[in-house]
Design an enzyme around this catalytic site. Structure first.
Site, PDB file in Angstrom:
ATOM      1  N   ASP A  23       0.408 -14.667   1.108  1.00  0.00           N
ATOM      2  CA  ASP A  23       1.619 -15.328   1.420  1.00  0.00           C
ATOM      3  C   ASP A  23       2.060 -14.430   2.685  1.00  0.00           C
ATOM      4  O   ASP A  23       2.302 -13.457   2.835  1.00  0.00           O
ATOM      5  CB  ASP A  23       2.529 -14.684   0.176  1.00  0.00           C
ATOM      6  CG  ASP A  23       2.540 -15.285  -0.836  1.00  0.00           C
ATOM      7  OD1 ASP A  23       1.339 -16.341  -1.057  1.00  0.00           O
ATOM      8  OD2 ASP A  23       2.911 -14.986  -1.909  1.00  0.00           O
ATOM      9  N   LYS A  80       3.931 -23.942  -1.682  1.00  0.00           N
ATOM     10  CA  LYS A  80       4.316 -24.226  -3.106  1.00  0.00           C
ATOM     11  C   LYS A  80       5.355 -25.327  -3.405  1.00  0.00           C
ATOM     12  O   LYS A  80       6.264 -25.285  -2.775  1.00  0.00           O
ATOM     13  CB  LYS A  80       4.720 -22.766  -3.783  1.00  0.00           C
ATOM     14  CG  LYS A  80       4.000 -21.537  -3.563  1.00  0.00           C
ATOM     15  CD  LYS A  80       4.768 -20.425  -4.273  1.00  0.00           C
ATOM     16  CE  LYS A  80       3.777 -19.233  -4.101  1.00  0.00           C
ATOM     17  NZ  LYS A  80       2.636 -19.284  -4.958  1.00  0.00           N
ATOM     18  N   GLY A 152       4.811 -10.572  -7.910  1.00  0.00           N
ATOM     19  CA  GLY A 152       5.755  -9.920  -7.477  1.00  0.00           C
ATOM     20  C   GLY A 152       5.960  -8.896  -8.200  1.00  0.00           C
ATOM     21  O   GLY A 152       7.090  -7.958  -7.818  1.00  0.00           O
ATOM     22  N   ARG A 164     -10.159 -12.008 -17.558  1.00  0.00           N
ATOM     23  CA  ARG A 164     -11.004 -11.724 -18.782  1.00  0.00           C
ATOM     24  C   ARG A 164     -10.888 -12.648 -20.047  1.00  0.00           C
ATOM     25  O   ARG A 164     -11.929 -13.273 -20.758  1.00  0.00           O
ATOM     26  CB  ARG A 164     -10.566 -10.294 -19.476  1.00  0.00           C
ATOM     27  CG  ARG A 164     -11.074  -9.329 -18.467  1.00  0.00           C
ATOM     28  CD  ARG A 164     -11.166  -7.953 -19.156  1.00  0.00           C
ATOM     29  NE  ARG A 164     -11.583  -6.668 -18.543  1.00  0.00           N
ATOM     30  CZ  ARG A 164     -12.996  -6.554 -18.320  1.00  0.00           C
ATOM     31  NH1 ARG A 164     -13.757  -7.095 -19.099  1.00  0.00           N
ATOM     32  NH2 ARG A 164     -13.218  -5.233 -17.545  1.00  0.00           N
ATOM     33  N   GLY A 213       0.056  -9.882  -8.750  1.00  0.00           N
ATOM     34  CA  GLY A 213      -0.003  -8.459  -8.728  1.00  0.00           C
ATOM     35  C   GLY A 213      -1.082  -7.570  -7.922  1.00  0.00           C
ATOM     36  O   GLY A 213      -1.150  -6.389  -8.082  1.00  0.00           O
ATOM     37  N   GLY A 234       0.285 -11.700  -2.563  1.00  0.00           N
ATOM     38  CA  GLY A 234       1.611 -12.393  -2.280  1.00  0.00           C
ATOM     39  C   GLY A 234       2.352 -11.178  -1.525  1.00  0.00           C
ATOM     40  O   GLY A 234       2.242 -10.946  -0.371  1.00  0.00           O
ATOM     41  N   SER A 235       3.037 -10.540  -2.449  1.00  0.00           N
ATOM     42  CA  SER A 235       4.080  -9.610  -2.053  1.00  0.00           C
ATOM     43  C   SER A 235       3.221  -8.256  -1.427  1.00  0.00           C
ATOM     44  O   SER A 235       3.783  -7.289  -0.639  1.00  0.00           O
ATOM     45  CB  SER A 235       5.058  -8.994  -3.028  1.00  0.00           C
ATOM     46  OG  SER A 235       5.480 -10.304  -3.925  1.00  0.00           O
TER      47      SER A 235
END
Length: 293
Positions: A23, A80, A152, A164, A213, A234-235
């Site tokens: 990102d 997005k 996030g 999983r 995450g 991402g973050s």
């Protein structure tokens, strides 16, 4: 015609296999990602951590800002659109993005329908928490699947759960006889032919990335060892102390995910990781992964 177009889109997504998609919110960040070895960048105005913090309605990013990132790098650029907002998707296709992520990170525009992705030439990536969600998205034309994780948060637990879950459900399909596969298709709310194909392949017929995450090289290697085809970060990179170094380390970890000695080496002195959030402290109505169906 539709089938050959879909096959082409799946092939385009296949080219990202084994890589990291990052990102970015500025052309400079996009350049850092490209130099670190990212296979693509996701152009957006706010990373998921900020979307989560700011609240309000999260929409497609400004086309001008996306264009700036497209011009800054040579690698593919994703952007997005909101779930079900096919006009945002039309705009993104018109400005020349390489892939569209119909994303639960943005506020859904339609609570019953996802975008019909067969209407577009550009490949779509969609999130899924389980095999049923993945199959429904593929039926709608998604050329790439990713775990939803919980974007996030800097907390990989949901991405692990989704990966999983999906792999366990695929393994279960492989134990069924043809008659039982009909029942499985009904329960998964997916076409029998697609379910049968997955039982034979032992995997999804499209690439399957991890997202949500992932904040450290170890997180990326964990997801790869679980069996995903690549990772979205991402973050986790630009909310950390040393983005360039961490970005490079995550790319290396995704490539050499079984080499523990190398993982130890590249995990040293990366600076502060992003501050994480425990999933169980997030109110039910603020969980992003629950968006979509």
């Amino acid at each position: 015609m539709e089938t050959s177009t879909f096959t082409t889109k799946v092939g385009l997504a296949q080219m990202l296999k084994g890589g990291v998609i990052m990102d970015v919110v500025t052309p400079d960040q996009a350049k850092i990602a490209e130099e670190a070895g990212a296979v693509a960048v996701m152009a957006l105005e706010r990373v998921p951590a900020d979307i989560r913090k700011d609240g309000g309605v999260a929409r497609m990013s400004d086309p001008e800002m996306i264009q700036g990132i497209i011009e800054a790098v040579t690698i593919p650029v994703m952007a997005k659109s909101r779930i079900g907002h096919f006009v945002e998707a039309q705009i993104l296709e018109a400005i020349g993005v390489d892939y569209i992520d119909e994303s639960e990170v943005l506020t859904p525009a339609d609570e019953e329908h996802h975008t019909n992705k067969h209407n577009f030439k550009v490949p779509f990536v969609c999130g899924a928490r389980n095999l049923g969600e993945a199959l429904r998205r593929i039926t709608e034309g998604a050329a790439m699947i990713r775990t939803k994780g919980e974007a996030g948060t800097g907390n990989v637990v949901e991405a692990v759960r989704h990966a999983r879950t999906m792999f366990a459900e695929i393994r279960r399909l492989q134990t069924l006889d043809p008659d039982e596969l009909f029942v499985a298709a009904k329960n998964l709310q997916a076409p029998y032919e697609l379910v049968k194909q997955i039982a034979e392949l032992g995997r999804l017929p499209v690439v399957n990335f991890a997202a949500g995450g992932i904040a450290t090289p170890a997180d990326a290697a964990l997801m790869m060892q679980l069996g995903v085809d690549g990772v979205f970060v991402g973050s986790g990179i630009f909310k950390s102390g040393n983005p360039a170094k961490r970005a490079k380390a995550i790319v290396e970890a995704t490539t050499h995910f079984r080499d523990a000695k190398l993982l130890a080496e590249i995990s040293r002195n990366l600076g502060e990781a992003m501050v994480g959030i425990n999933i169980d402290t997030i109110p039910e109505n603020e969980l992003l992964a629950k968006r979509g169906w």
